[in-house]
Design a protein around this motif. Structure first.
Motif, short mmCIF file in Angstrom:
data_model
loop_
_atom_site.label_atom_id
_atom_site.label_comp_id
_atom_site.label_asym_id
_atom_site.label_seq_id
_atom_site.Cartn_x
_atom_site.Cartn_y
_atom_site.Cartn_z
N LEU A 293 -117.42 63.67 7.13
CA LEU A 293 -117.34 62.21 7.20
C LEU A 293 -118.32 61.67 8.23
O LEU A 293 -118.97 60.64 8.01
CB LEU A 293 -115.91 61.79 7.54
CG LEU A 293 -115.63 60.29 7.65
CD1 LEU A 293 -115.97 59.57 6.34
CD2 LEU A 293 -114.16 60.05 8.03
N ALA A 294 -118.44 62.36 9.37
CA ALA A 294 -119.41 61.94 10.39
C ALA A 294 -120.83 61.98 9.83
O ALA A 294 -121.65 61.09 10.10
CB ALA A 294 -119.30 62.84 11.62
N ALA A 295 -121.13 63.01 9.03
CA ALA A 295 -122.47 63.11 8.45
C ALA A 295 -122.70 61.99 7.44
O ALA A 295 -123.82 61.46 7.33
CB ALA A 295 -122.64 64.47 7.78
N GLU A 296 -121.67 61.61 6.68
CA GLU A 296 -121.80 60.52 5.72
C GLU A 296 -122.04 59.18 6.42
O GLU A 296 -122.87 58.37 5.98
CB GLU A 296 -120.55 60.42 4.86
CG GLU A 296 -120.41 61.50 3.82
CD GLU A 296 -119.21 61.25 2.91
OE1 GLU A 296 -119.09 61.98 1.92
OE2 GLU A 296 -118.42 60.33 3.19
N LEU A 297 -121.29 58.94 7.48
CA LEU A 297 -121.33 57.64 8.14
C LEU A 297 -122.47 57.50 9.13
O LEU A 297 -122.91 56.38 9.42
CB LEU A 297 -119.99 57.38 8.85
CG LEU A 297 -118.78 57.23 7.93
CD1 LEU A 297 -117.51 57.10 8.76
CD2 LEU A 297 -118.94 56.05 6.98
N ALA A 298 -122.95 58.60 9.68
CA ALA A 298 -124.04 58.55 10.66
C ALA A 298 -124.95 59.75 10.47
O ALA A 298 -125.04 60.62 11.34
CB ALA A 298 -123.46 58.53 12.08
N PRO A 299 -125.63 59.83 9.31
CA PRO A 299 -126.49 60.99 9.07
C PRO A 299 -127.57 61.10 10.13
O PRO A 299 -128.11 60.08 10.59
CB PRO A 299 -127.08 60.71 7.69
CG PRO A 299 -126.91 59.26 7.46
CD PRO A 299 -125.68 58.86 8.21
N VAL A 300 -127.87 62.31 10.53
CA VAL A 300 -128.89 62.52 11.55
C VAL A 300 -130.22 61.97 11.06
O VAL A 300 -130.65 62.22 9.94
CB VAL A 300 -129.02 64.03 11.87
CG1 VAL A 300 -130.19 64.28 12.82
CG2 VAL A 300 -127.74 64.53 12.50
#
Length: 385
Positions: free
Chosen positions: A371-378
């Motif tokens: 979810l973190a990757a979806e919402l704030a992808p590097v």
């Protein structure tokens, strides 16, 4: 989603998704991502209920799925009360950071400076451990100290007693030189709470309330529930699937795992961490203080998936599309909890499931990272404040 394999389950998932409680954000992508993640985690968890709170920039989304108690047919929401377990440790880290930023204590202060009058504390080879050693699980102390003489009429927490901790410290030295070996230690955080209370001149719960939770409006983040709060406590399941009796934690457990909270309160707390306010406190609270590299051993501190320890936080660098994260898990009284902050991305995610199951938790942990990757992808731009 591993549990969706039959039409009936898929229809149930669709119903859960459309009925998810607590949506607050105007951001369509955020609402959809949180709803999908909450539904997937719930269906894979086997827990009666699960609740997710996400803060991203100025937006907040809270999603509750399932029931507050088995058979209740009441969906959890932002005001449902749960046990934080060891997420209490990062609240303790906040208090340490706040007091250090204000000059009330120093991270490098020896623990003995805050020992009660008349007490004594053994050291390893004459090297006293510090408040920072306690906050990074590197003081050389054991994970638990149970008083063998304690009786609690069935309450398993009654064996954890502050006077026994002090008695043990008077007779036993830490196992390792401070700062050389990490061992996850509830004892260490219990003693850190004692030191902060001594420095602040009041009990640890009162000190945390006055300096952190009350100013943030976190009225349900407490070490002991009032009669008015008790009806909102969700029912968690123990490892055998039985309703947990919600045994009361002892005072020495407060700083390590004794607090209750709600998704609403945790959202307020995450917004504070991500707001850019209290910069001196956050500079200390968000720092990597004890890298794993160079330690002789690191036991129980997620060494294979992180770089080291902050003030209670496990710090993981950005990789595989996931931003740099500060993470902390908890498990107590029928609940498993997990929180991550991505300060560089203005993102915070909190999850609580009302069941103790470690295989389930690994799924939640990976879902939160996804979810973190979806919402704030590097590589993307952080949302505006």
């Amino acid at each position: 989603m591993t549990l969706i394999g039959k039409a009936g389950v898929a229809l149930a998932a669709l119903h859960i998704l459309t009925a998810t409680a607590g949506a607050q954000s105007k951001d369509l992508a955020l609402r959809d991502a949180v709803s999908m993640a909450a539904t997937a985690m719930f269906l894979n968890s086997g827990a009666p209920g699960l609740i997710v709170a996400v803060v991203h920039g100025d937006e907040t989304e809270i999603a509750g799925v399932g029931e507050t108690a088995p058979g209740s047919k009441v969906e959890p929401d932002g005001r449902s009360i749960l046990r934080l377990g060891s997420i209490s440790k990062v609240l303790t880290g906040d208090l340490l950071a706040d007091m250090a930023a204000q000059g009330g204590v120093g991270l490098s202060d020896p623990f003995t400076r805050y020992a009660p009058p008349g007490s004594s504390v053994k050291s390893f080879g004459g090297q006293p451990f510090t408040l920072l050693d306690l906050a990074t699980h590197s003081a050389g102390l054991p994970r638990e100290l149970r008083d063998p003489a304690a009786t609690g009429e069935g309450n398993p927490f009654a064996a954890y007693r502050g006077d026994y901790y002090w008695s043990w410290m008077r007779q036993n030295a830490p196992a390792y030189a401070p700062g050389t070996t990490a061992i996850y230690s509830n004892v260490g955080f219990g003693l850190l709470g004692e030191a902060l209370a001594q420095a602040g001149g009041k009990s640890f719960p009162d000190l945390l309330r006055d300096r952190i939770t009350a100013p943030l409006g976190m009225a349900d983040t407490v070490a002991r529930l009032s009669d008015a709060q008790k009806p909102r406590l969700m029912t968690g399941l123990d490892p055998f699937g039985n309703p947990d009796p919600n045994w009361e934690a002892t005072p020495i457990m407060a700083a390590s795992g004794g607090f209750y909270s709600t998704a609403d309160d945790m959202a307020r707390w995450m917004r504070w961490h991500l707001s850019g306010e209290a910069q001196a406190t956050m500079a200390l609270a968000h720092a990597l203080w004890r890298p794993h590299d160079g330690l002789r051993r690191a036991v129980g501190v997620e060494v294979t998936d992180s770089e080291g320890m902050g003030l209670g936080w496990v710090v993981s660098r950005a990789r595989d599309g996931v931003p740099l994260l500060l993470g902390k898990s908890g498990g107590l009284g029928g609940f498993m909890t997990y929180v991550v902050l991505a300060p560089n991305r203005k993102l915070g995610i909190f999850v609580a499931a009302s069941r103790v199951n470690f295989a389930m938790f690994e799924g939640i942990r990976q879902s939160v990272r996804n979810l973190a990757a979806e919402l704030a992808p590097v590589g993307s731009q952080a949302p505006a404040r």
